[in-house]
Design a protein around this motif. Structure first.
Motif, short mmCIF file in Angstrom:
data_model
loop_
_atom_site.label_atom_id
_atom_site.label_comp_id
_atom_site.label_asym_id
_atom_site.label_seq_id
_atom_site.Cartn_x
_atom_site.Cartn_y
_atom_site.Cartn_z
N MET A 219 -1.56 2.43 -6.73
CA MET A 219 -2.15 3.54 -7.46
C MET A 219 -1.68 3.56 -8.92
SD MET A 219 -2.10 6.60 -4.63
CE MET A 219 -2.70 7.81 -5.77
N ASN B 73 -3.57 0.88 -10.76
CA ASN B 73 -4.94 1.30 -11.04
C ASN B 73 -4.99 2.30 -12.19
OD1 ASN B 73 -5.98 -0.33 -9.05
ND2 ASN B 73 -6.10 1.29 -7.52
N LEU B 74 -4.04 3.23 -12.22
CA LEU B 74 -4.00 4.22 -13.29
C LEU B 74 -3.73 3.55 -14.64
CD1 LEU B 74 -4.06 7.25 -13.97
CD2 LEU B 74 -1.59 7.25 -13.66
N VAL C 206 -6.29 3.55 -17.93
CA VAL C 206 -5.86 4.02 -19.25
C VAL C 206 -6.04 2.92 -20.30
CG1 VAL C 206 -3.83 4.72 -20.58
CG2 VAL C 206 -4.30 5.78 -18.39
#
Length: 157
Positions: A83, A86-87, A91
């Motif tokens: 996660m 992915n973040l 960004v």
């Protein structure tokens, strides 16, 4: 019903090796058996083999609970790192797709504004020179005005 019977070893080669077949006292035979057990350990046993053998000390229910806790913690960390990755991806791609063109356009706008200021300053300077009343350059001393017409002479001539 179980019937127990004593079996005598008839083979002479096994008779000398068994600690139970000796005719000495029980105290001597127990020390012989202890010393023989200590020498039976394999010489090529590694440290990892010894650690793996320690699993028999821990009861199966405790091993199972430890195993489930470790596997659930590992899966939680794996999901968390996925996660986070992915973040970070979202960004960075957003910054590249939105922020970079925006920064470039703001830089171009700043260049245009600087050019406009420079052109405005040039126009104001030209108007002041043409108006005749006030000049950007002071009149050199000793220059006389002839016939009301003022000549534009840069300094140093």
């Amino acid at each position: 019903m179980v019937k127990v019977e004593i079996v005598e070893e008839k083979d002479p080669q096994y008779a000398g090796n068994s600690p139970y077949a000796s005719t000495s006292s029980s105290r001597t035979s127990s020390s012989v058996s202890v010393s023989s057990v200590g020498s039976d350990a394999p010489a090529d046993e590694s440290f990892l083999d010894r650690i793996a053998a320690l699993k028999d000390i821990v009861p199966p229910t405790t091993r199972h609970s430890i195993s489930t806790k470790v596997s659930s913690t590992a899966s939680f960390l794996k999901r968390g790192t996925k996660m986070a990755g992915n973040l970070i991806w979202i960004v960075t791609t957003s910054a590249l797709l939105i922020g970079l063109p925006l920064a470039l356009s703001l830089e171009d706008e700043a260049k245009v504004m600087a050019q406009e200021k420079e052109m405005l300053a040039q126009q104001q300077g030209a108007q002041q020179m043409l108006s005749g009343g006030s000049s950007l350059y002071p009149q050199p001393p000793g220059s006389a005005q002839q016939g009301g017409a003022q000549g534009i002479v840069p300094p140093g001539f």
